[in-house]
Write an enzyme that holds these catalytic residues in place. Structure first.
Site, PDB file in Angstrom:
ATOM      1  N   HIS A  29      -1.364 -38.337  11.521  1.00  0.00           N
ATOM      2  CA  HIS A  29      -0.108 -39.046  11.770  1.00  0.00           C
ATOM      3  C   HIS A  29       0.927 -38.120  12.394  1.00  0.00           C
ATOM      4  O   HIS A  29       2.123 -38.413  12.352  1.00  0.00           O
ATOM      5  CB  HIS A  29       0.412 -39.651  10.469  1.00  0.00           C
ATOM      6  CG  HIS A  29      -0.492 -40.711   9.918  1.00  0.00           C
ATOM      7  ND1 HIS A  29      -0.304 -42.066  10.171  1.00  0.00           N
ATOM      8  CD2 HIS A  29      -1.613 -40.630   9.159  1.00  0.00           C
ATOM      9  CE1 HIS A  29      -1.255 -42.759   9.575  1.00  0.00           C
ATOM     10  NE2 HIS A  29      -2.072 -41.914   8.953  1.00  0.00           N
ATOM     11  N   GLY A  86      -5.142  -5.232   5.549  1.00  0.00           N
ATOM     12  CA  GLY A  86      -4.343  -6.170   4.753  1.00  0.00           C
ATOM     13  C   GLY A  86      -4.864  -7.589   4.784  1.00  0.00           C
ATOM     14  O   GLY A  86      -4.947  -8.263   3.756  1.00  0.00           O
ATOM     15  N   ARG A  87      -5.252  -8.062   5.964  1.00  0.00           N
ATOM     16  CA  ARG A  87      -5.698  -9.460   6.079  1.00  0.00           C
ATOM     17  C   ARG A  87      -7.122  -9.667   5.581  1.00  0.00           C
ATOM     18  O   ARG A  87      -7.638 -10.776   5.608  1.00  0.00           O
ATOM     19  CB  ARG A  87      -5.554  -9.932   7.523  1.00  0.00           C
ATOM     20  CG  ARG A  87      -6.267  -9.096   8.565  1.00  0.00           C
ATOM     21  CD  ARG A  87      -5.834  -9.505   9.975  1.00  0.00           C
ATOM     22  NE  ARG A  87      -6.391  -8.658  11.015  1.00  0.00           N
ATOM     23  CZ  ARG A  87      -5.870  -7.489  11.403  1.00  0.00           C
ATOM     24  NH1 ARG A  87      -4.793  -7.024  10.803  1.00  0.00           N
ATOM     25  NH2 ARG A  87      -6.416  -6.796  12.375  1.00  0.00           N
ATOM     26  N   GLU A  90      10.230  -5.674   3.757  1.00  0.00           N
ATOM     27  CA  GLU A  90      10.414  -6.982   3.130  1.00  0.00           C
ATOM     28  C   GLU A  90      10.040  -6.938   1.654  1.00  0.00           C
ATOM     29  O   GLU A  90      10.768  -7.441   0.790  1.00  0.00           O
ATOM     30  CB  GLU A  90       9.562  -8.036   3.847  1.00  0.00           C
ATOM     31  CG  GLU A  90       9.947  -8.273   5.294  1.00  0.00           C
ATOM     32  CD  GLU A  90       9.179  -7.409   6.276  1.00  0.00           C
ATOM     33  OE1 GLU A  90       9.123  -7.774   7.457  1.00  0.00           O
ATOM     34  OE2 GLU A  90       8.642  -6.353   5.854  1.00  0.00           O
ATOM     35  N   LYS A 146       9.639  -3.998  14.353  1.00  0.00           N
ATOM     36  CA  LYS A 146      10.104  -3.260  13.173  1.00  0.00           C
ATOM     37  C   LYS A 146      10.981  -2.077  13.573  1.00  0.00           C
ATOM     38  O   LYS A 146      12.019  -1.811  12.963  1.00  0.00           O
ATOM     39  CB  LYS A 146       8.903  -2.749  12.371  1.00  0.00           C
ATOM     40  CG  LYS A 146       8.092  -3.811  11.665  1.00  0.00           C
ATOM     41  CD  LYS A 146       6.945  -3.152  10.898  1.00  0.00           C
ATOM     42  CE  LYS A 146       6.082  -4.153  10.176  1.00  0.00           C
ATOM     43  NZ  LYS A 146       4.972  -3.493   9.453  1.00  0.00           N
ATOM     44  N   LYS A 177       0.831  -1.209   0.000  1.00  0.00           N
ATOM     45  CA  LYS A 177       0.000   0.000   0.000  1.00  0.00           C
ATOM     46  C   LYS A 177       0.864   1.258   0.000  1.00  0.00           C
ATOM     47  O   LYS A 177       0.642   2.178  -0.777  1.00  0.00           O
ATOM     48  CB  LYS A 177      -0.938  -0.016   1.202  1.00  0.00           C
ATOM     49  CG  LYS A 177      -1.929   1.136   1.223  1.00  0.00           C
ATOM     50  CD  LYS A 177      -2.816   1.105   2.474  1.00  0.00           C
ATOM     51  CE  LYS A 177      -3.725  -0.098   2.488  1.00  0.00           C
ATOM     52  NZ  LYS A 177      -4.673  -0.057   3.636  1.00  0.00           N
ATOM     53  N   GLU A 235      -3.914 -11.920  14.444  1.00  0.00           N
ATOM     54  CA  GLU A 235      -3.563 -10.518  14.272  1.00  0.00           C
ATOM     55  C   GLU A 235      -4.750  -9.620  14.629  1.00  0.00           C
ATOM     56  O   GLU A 235      -4.563  -8.470  15.049  1.00  0.00           O
ATOM     57  CB  GLU A 235      -3.102 -10.251  12.830  1.00  0.00           C
ATOM     58  CG  GLU A 235      -2.401  -8.914  12.658  1.00  0.00           C
ATOM     59  CD  GLU A 235      -1.702  -8.775  11.330  1.00  0.00           C
ATOM     60  OE1 GLU A 235      -0.454  -8.889  11.294  1.00  0.00           O
ATOM     61  OE2 GLU A 235      -2.387  -8.560  10.309  1.00  0.00           O
TER      62      GLU A 235
END
Length: 551
Positions: free
Chosen positions: A383, A266-267, A211, A503, A205, A352
């Protein structure tokens, strides 16, 4: 009023004391209609809550709690554009992104739907150009590889949906996702790709996310080095952003910038421009059907009676286990390999959103909020960690997600998969007692080890088939479930300040790593010692061109 002081909360405490000793076996014996009464069907999903440690009275009391928290007013507030993201003074209108009815949705008196529709049309135009070959790479070759560079919601959502709907994808296109700042992710994803045939989608955005922009700059270097011109960037990069200046500075044509808005978290953004990679690889029609599924569940959430409202019921059920049974985790168990990324996606959606320790007034809460979300596809999980779920000391509510029809034509495989799907829920609920083991001639010394206590809760979510529409409805169901729980806990579910401190500290440490000089006054002794070890053993001094060996 504080949650735990509400009369409705105190009624639930009394009810919990009554119901806690009861087993699921006893509950089913006492109510022959239990399975029918506690099963709900809507939006393409069959949801069976009967193997949970609840009664119809439990649901009634939980609904009264939701009413006391004015849940219907809160839902209306979200849909009407109220600024419910209180710490950032923002509206929360992801429902507008999938508003297939095109009814107006207002923000500050302005209908946002024309903006949404314009971006969707622009996304479709690009997708059609990729399909038709009208969009060409710098050397004139057709685009065959799509690489999405983002992180968090700009990666988890598109990646999860692409894997989930890969059956419906255009197999002439290769789809890759890059998120981790670890160069390994970038290098391994770019290996074997021809840059002449590769289109990068940068999803950020602000166009400043560390990153994403680090990976994007390295991808740009990789491309330019192989194609021999800075001008190649315009043919091979598009941006999902609001920062036009930074996009142009990167070298991307501003006409190839796709907008999204600060009222989209964002999510919750995968049906915004962030879903461009999905529209390209799945096709506009499948992307539309995905949005239709979201919209169907949105309307159900907004309109259905609380007693039959799937997100309301599942949200309240989570409150019941989290705050009364004190279950700290919840397992998401999709019995479909295509949904392998769903648990990771729902980790972000839930943890979050509701991983908060203060209420809306900034006061520390005196009760547990968001649970730990985890899981793996069946039958792999059986398993691995099912041993703990069946016989361990922790109560772990489980969501089993399955489909009546497989997308693959291997009925023997699917029958065996779904036999396990049903059997695991039955085993968790009813277990195996000493008498049954004795009838099976189990050696007496092994009986304690082979006992299954049962009474372990699970929810069954079944649909006819995994399609874009059923997937959209499923994701929206979990989104709204999280919203419901945030309202009950009186927390802000749509910010994420918890990601900021790390951050900030990283930005202070980075110059020390680059210079090789530790600022001992800035850190504790442990951190200084860790940085010292890193600097003594790091090879950056001899690695001049970090992109030299890429792909």
């Amino acid at each position: 009023m504080i949650l735990t002081n509400l009369p409705e909360w105190k009624d639930l405490i009394l009810h919990f004391k009554e119901i806690q000793p009861l087993t699921l076996k006893e509950m089913f014996a006492q109510n022959k209609n239990r399975a029918i009464n506690l099963t709900f069907e809507d939006c393409g999903w069959f949801v069976d809550l009967s193997k949970n440690r609840i009664t119809e009275k439990t649901i009634s009391l939980l609904i009264k709690l939701a009413e006391a928290r004015k849940i219907e007013e809160e839902i209306d507030g979200m849909f009407s554009g109220e600024k419910i993201n209180g710490t950032e003074n923002r509206s929360v209108l992801h429902v507008a992104l999938r508003n297939c009815s095109h009814t107006p949705i207002y923000l500050d008196g302005k209908n946002v739907m024309p903006q949404v529709d314009a971006v969707l049309a622009k996304m479709e135009h690009l997708s059609q150009n990729i399909y038709s070959g009208a969009w060409r790479g710098f050397s004139g070759k057709k685009i065959k590889n799509i690489v999405n560079i983002g992180i968090g919601g700009s990666d988890l959502g598109p990646d999860m949906v692409y894997q989930a709907l890969k059956f419906y994808s255009n197999r002439e296109l290769t789809m890759k996702f890059i998120s981790n700042i670890d160069a390994t992710h970038l290098i391994e994803q770019l290996k074997d790709l021809n840059p002449e045939e590769t289109l990068f989608i940068i999803a950020s955005k602000t166009f400043t996310t560390q990153e994403t922009m680090t990976n994007s700059e390295s991808a740009k270097s990789w491309l330019i080095k192989r194609l021999g011109s800075n001008e190649a960037v315009k043919n091979h990069f598009v941006a999902l952003s609001t920062n036009r200046e930074k996009v142009v500075e990167f070298g991307i044509d501003p006409n190839n910038m796709f907008e999204f808005w600060d009222w989209v978290g964002g999510r919750y953004s995968l049906t915004s421009a962030v879903g461009l990679s999905l529209m390209i690889t799945l096709g506009p029609q499948n992307f539309k059907k995905l949005r239709e599924g979201f919209h169907l569940m949105d309307q159900h959430f907004k309109q259905a009676d609380l007693s039959k409202n799937l997100p309301i019921l599942m949200g309240l059920l989570g409150i019941w286990y989290n705050n009364f049974f004190e279950a700290e985790t919840s397992a998401i168990l999709p019995y479909d390999q295509y949904l392998s990324r769903l648990p990771a996606y729902l980790q972000q959606t839930d943890m979050e959103s509701n991983g908060k320790g203060v209420d809306r007034n900034g006061t520390p809460v005196q009760y547990q909020t968001g649970p730990i979300i985890w899981g793996e596809p069946g039958t792999n999980g059986q398993h691995a960690f099912f041993q703990l779920i069946h016989q361990g000391t922790k109560l772990i509510p489980c969501d089993f997600i399955g489909f009546a029809q497989s997308l693959q034509r291997f009925p023997d495989h699917h029958h065996k998969l779904m036999a396990n799907f049903f059997a695991q829920q039955e085993a968790l609920a009813f277990g195996k007692n000493k008498k049954t083991l004795q009838q099976e001639d189990t050696p007496i010394e092994l009986i304690p080890f082979k006992l299954f206590s049962g009474n372990r809760p699970s929810t069954c979510l079944l649909s006819k088939k995994l399609t874009p529409k059923t997937l959209g409805a499923l994701i929206a169901l979990y989104e709204h479930k999280v919203f419901v729980q945030g309202i009950i806990w009186n927390i802000f579910s749509f910010d994420q300040w918890g990601v900021e401190l790390g951050k900030q500290l990283a930005s202070k440490i980075l110059p020390e790593l680059k210079s090789g000089k530790i600022d001992h006054r800035s850190h504790d002794s442990s951190t200084n010692n860790q940085i010292r070890f890193y600097l003594e053993n790091n090879e950056s001094s001899v690695l001049i061109d970090s992109m030299g060996d890429i792909a």
